[in-house]
Structures are given as C-alpha cells and as structure tokens.
Write an enzyme that holds these catalytic residues in place. Structure first.
Site, short mmCIF file in Angstrom:
data_model
loop_
_atom_site.label_atom_id
_atom_site.label_comp_id
_atom_site.label_asym_id
_atom_site.label_seq_id
_atom_site.Cartn_x
_atom_site.Cartn_y
_atom_site.Cartn_z
N ARG A 15 0.84 -1.20 0.00
CA ARG A 15 0.00 0.00 0.00
C ARG A 15 0.87 1.24 0.00
O ARG A 15 1.98 1.22 0.54
CB ARG A 15 -0.93 0.00 1.23
CG ARG A 15 -0.20 -0.03 2.54
CD ARG A 15 -0.92 -0.73 3.66
NE ARG A 15 -1.22 -2.11 3.38
CZ ARG A 15 -0.35 -3.10 3.50
NH1 ARG A 15 0.89 -2.86 3.87
NH2 ARG A 15 -0.71 -4.33 3.23
N ASP A 238 9.99 -4.04 8.08
CA ASP A 238 8.63 -3.67 8.45
C ASP A 238 8.41 -3.66 9.96
O ASP A 238 7.72 -2.77 10.49
CB ASP A 238 7.60 -4.57 7.75
CG ASP A 238 7.90 -6.05 7.84
OD1 ASP A 238 8.79 -6.46 8.61
OD2 ASP A 238 7.25 -6.83 7.10
N THR A 260 1.45 -10.54 9.11
CA THR A 260 1.75 -11.88 8.66
C THR A 260 2.52 -12.65 9.74
O THR A 260 2.27 -13.82 9.99
CB THR A 260 2.56 -11.84 7.35
OG1 THR A 260 1.77 -11.19 6.34
CG2 THR A 260 2.91 -13.23 6.87
N ASN A 297 9.77 -14.24 17.11
CA ASN A 297 8.95 -14.44 15.92
C ASN A 297 7.91 -15.52 16.20
O ASN A 297 8.26 -16.66 16.50
CB ASN A 297 9.81 -14.89 14.73
CG ASN A 297 10.54 -13.75 14.08
OD1 ASN A 297 10.80 -12.74 14.71
ND2 ASN A 297 10.88 -13.91 12.82
#
Length: 466
Positions: A15, A238, A260, A297
């Site tokens: 985006r 990110d 994600t 993670n």
C-alpha cells in the site's frame, strides 16, 4: 500541503499511504493498494521484483493524480531476502523468498566452522532457516558461479530504492535481521562472513541508520511519475517501522507488531545475547537510533491468511474472529512451530498438529480457527513471561499495532491470558513508522517520542481489559 509517502509492502500485499500534519494531528490517506505473493520460478519460491517495482511506480503516479506530491518517500518490506547485482547493476538470478526450502541443512553446515552459540553471541539473531546468512550459503552452493558474477547485494526494500534513485545503500534495522552483522558494533561481522564462505566483494555498500536520505529520483522515474522527491531510508524492515508507531504509555510496555508475523518484544538500549535468550527463541534486531528490538517471531496472521485463502475467501477476517469466539474448542497449536511456515494445506497441518498432541478432532471451521487463535494468545502469554525473566522487566501493558490489532477475539484472549491491558492500534503501524522516520528527518517532529505522543490523538486505539 507538505506531505510524505510510505510504500509499505508485505508478503500478501502493499500500500502507498500519504501523511501530513493538520492542527498537530497526523492525517493519512491510502492512495494505492496492490496484491503480492511469491510464486514458483526456476524451481524456487520467488518474488516478482519487476512487478513490485511496477507497483511502486504506479502508486507514485496515483499520488500525483490525486494532487499529493510528497517531499520524501520511503519503502519498507519484510527482511532477510536479497537481490544479487552484477557489475552493471543488473540482477543476478532471482529474488528468492524466505519461505523457499533451499536453506535446508545450511545451519548445520555453518556450525561446522562456527558454533551457533558463537554466532548468536556476535549477531544476537535467533536461528531461523531463512536468515540471510543461510540464504547466501544456499545460493552459492547451487550457483558457485555467482561468487564471481555477483559483486553486490541489496535487501528487497534497498533494491527497490536503488531502482528509483540509482544509488545503493544498506539500512541497519533490516540488515541486522539476517545474522551477518555484529549486534554490538553495528557493523559487518568478518568472522561470520569468513565462516560462511561469503565473498568479501559482496559487502562494500555502506550501511546507514534509518532516517538517512538515499537520493533523488532518476530522470527516468521522474518522467514516469510526474514529480521528483527525496527517497529516504526509513526503518526499511517492516517490524522496525512498526515498533516506531507503538504509542506506549511507559517504558514497561510490551510491543506486538501483528501482521503476517507476530513479533512480540520490547525496546532495549543494548542487545542481550546470552544463550538463554536464544534457547527461548528471542532475537535482537536493530531499531531506531540503534536501539534493540528484543523479540520473538511467532507465526502470526499468516496461519489465518492461509486458512482464509484455502476456504475461498468466503469469510472476512472479522467473521473468522467471530467464528473463533463462538467455538468452545479447548485445544490449541504451538504458533512458533516451523511446521506452519509453508505447509501445502494450513487447515490440514493444524488438524495434524492437534492429532499429534492427542486433541479431539475439530468439528467445524470455527474449531480450527479457535485452535489457531487460542494458540497465538497462549504464545503471547508465555513469551511475555519469558521476556520478563530474561530482561528483568515487569510489563504493564501490551501494545498491538498492525492489521492483527483488529482481531477482537485474539485481543480479548490475550488480555485474559496475560492479565495485562491490551491497547490495539494504530492499524497501519508499519506505514506510520515509515512516515515517522521521514517526518522526524524533515523536522516535523523533534524525535520519536514526540511522534509517538501524537498518535493517540490521531488514530483510534482500543483498550481490552484483563
């Protein structure tokens, strides 16, 4: 009107978001959105580098068409993946995706010359099969000719920025994630490179701190988009950007970038590279102003994204969250298990994981969604406990940014299981962190604290009580 452009690209889509200041509030507008995804090419799972660049340029054209010409722009993406470049600046081979299986066995190969305990002490990076160092070893094993043919590499957002400006530069927060950098000196680790057998000439491009201006658009790109601007290196990873957009109330807040991946952690002044941290699955990634993102993670929304795709996208994410809330299924899966990294069927993999632990067979889609959602919340609870033990901190809240912050069921379960208040939002955390670096560099905010202080008045933040 002075405005700034964040190009935020994730594994499933990207985006273009423009921001500006109005009466002290940060206002944003999405001007372009596109789908992304890795596809099989030459026997590997790859990103479409030219397609991504085409979307970056198309989104910039959309800015001009809507009368929004940014004074600067920045690109952030996922980490670890890279493009190799030849002497003419062209790409050597493909932009292989981190979920590809080419790195199998590379960790054991590296440990023949450098024990993992020493690798973790130097880099602070947890063992993941997709770490950049393992990917580089894998590509040289398959293509030994690349040792001479390639003279440089750039991570994905760095490559896209290079294609816009003609200038190359690495950015610290992203580069720090691949187990090639010394977490303590913020520089390349010669010991790691030599142990991995990587060519010295791949490591000549300078490493910059986030907030550094890379350059202006090339004449060709200016002609294509209809304007010129400064391309800045934000926190190009990110999660590095997302953590910048966490409106934490105090220094004892746990941070969760929920997209994600679920990246659960805390900001620290210095890395913590004891093996106890590695054994618990924690990693030390670079942050703004050379802070450390001490985090774990967790598989995250990826599992729900896959299930939604497998079921023909017939349910929205909000509907899926409600289905999980209505289910009474009590078992759950371990959301840190690499079996969920790239299964042929996420639905079947979740059911198989449940069977392997002796859990009852899920009867409905809602049961499967409950097992995943509850599994995520349990991972958050356990990881916060571990993080407190490893850092000596007591956490007062959990601050969630990113698309996953909209999952009401997960937020409620997380508050219940952790006993901590959960503050959910802003949703577009990664893009906002990208914009933060630009606005701070331009002087719109005095620093990161000032930017964070403006977030509660600019965006909706929902509180969930334990």
């Amino acid at each position: 009107m002075k405005c700034y452009l964040a190009v935020d690209i994730g594994a499933s889509g990207g985006r273009h978001i423009v921001a500006w200041l109005e009466d002290g509030r940060i206002l944003t507008r999405e001007v372009y959105r596109f789908e992304n995804g890795a596809q099989m090419k030459n026997g590997h799972l790859c990103w479409d580098a030219e397609g991504l660049l085409g979307h970056v340029v198309a989104g910039m054209k959309a800015c001009r068409e809507q009368g929004l010409v940014p004074v600067s722009m920045g690109i952030d993406t996922w980490g670890v993946d890279f493009a190799l470049l030849n002497r003419d600046g062209g790409m050597v081979g493909d932009l292989v995706a981190y979920r590809d299986s080419r790195t199998e066995g590379m960790d054991a190969l590296l440990e023949e010359s450098l024990p993992f305990e020493e690798l973790y002490r130097i880099t602070g990076i947890a063992k993941q099969p997709f770490n950049t160092v393992y990917q580089m070893m894998a590509v040289l094993k398959e293509h030994p000719e690349y040792r001479e043919e390639a003279v440089d590499f750039l991570l994905t957002p760095e490559y896209l920025s290079y294609r816009l400006t003609g200038r190359r530069g690495h950015e610290w927060t992203n580069l720090s994630t691949g187990a090639l950098m010394d977490a303590h000196t913020h520089d390349w680790s010669l010991e790691v490179r030599r142990a991995a057998g990587l060519p010295d000439n791949w490591f000549q491009t300078p490493v910059y701190a986030p907030g550094t201006a890379l350059g202006r658009l090339t004449p060709e790109v200016q002609k294509a988009v209809g304007f010129d601007t400064t391309v800045l290196l934000p926190a190009t990873h990110d999660t590095g950007s997302a953590y910048m957009a966490v409106p934490a109330k105090d220094c004892h807040a746990a941070f969760l970038s929920s997209g994600t991946w679920s990246l659960l952690g805390v900001e620290l002044e210095h890395p913590v590279t004891r093996m106890a941290c590695s054994n618990a699955g924690f990693t030390n990634e670079g942050g703004w102003n050379y802070t450390t993102r001490f985090l774990k993670n967790i598989m995250g929304m990826w599992m729900l994204q896959c299930i939604r795709k497998e079921t023909g996208r017939q349910h929205s994410y909000a509907e899926m969250a409600e289905m999980a809330a209505q289910s009474t299924y009590a078992a759950y899966v371990d959301a840190t298990d690499n079996r969920f990294l790239a299964p042929e069927s996420m639905l079947e993999e979740v059911k198989a994981a449940l069977r392997s632990q002796g859990a009852p067979e899920p009867q409905t889609l809602g049961d499967v969604l409950r097992a995943v959602t509850l599994g995520l919340a349990v991972c958050y609870r356990d990881s916060i406990r571990e993080m407190g033990e490893l850092t000596g901190q007591t956490f007062t809240s959990i601050n969630i940014v990113g698309g996953g912050s909209q999952n009401v069921t997960l937020n409620r379960l997380t508050a219940q299981l952790t006993g901590l208040p959960v503050y959910a939002g802003p949703t577009e955390g990664t893009a906002l962190g990208n914009l933060a670096a630009q606005m701070i560099a331009d002087g719109a905010f005095a620093g990161l604290a000032a930017f964070r202080a403006a977030l509660p008045d600019s965006f909706d933040i929902v509180e969930y009580c334990s």
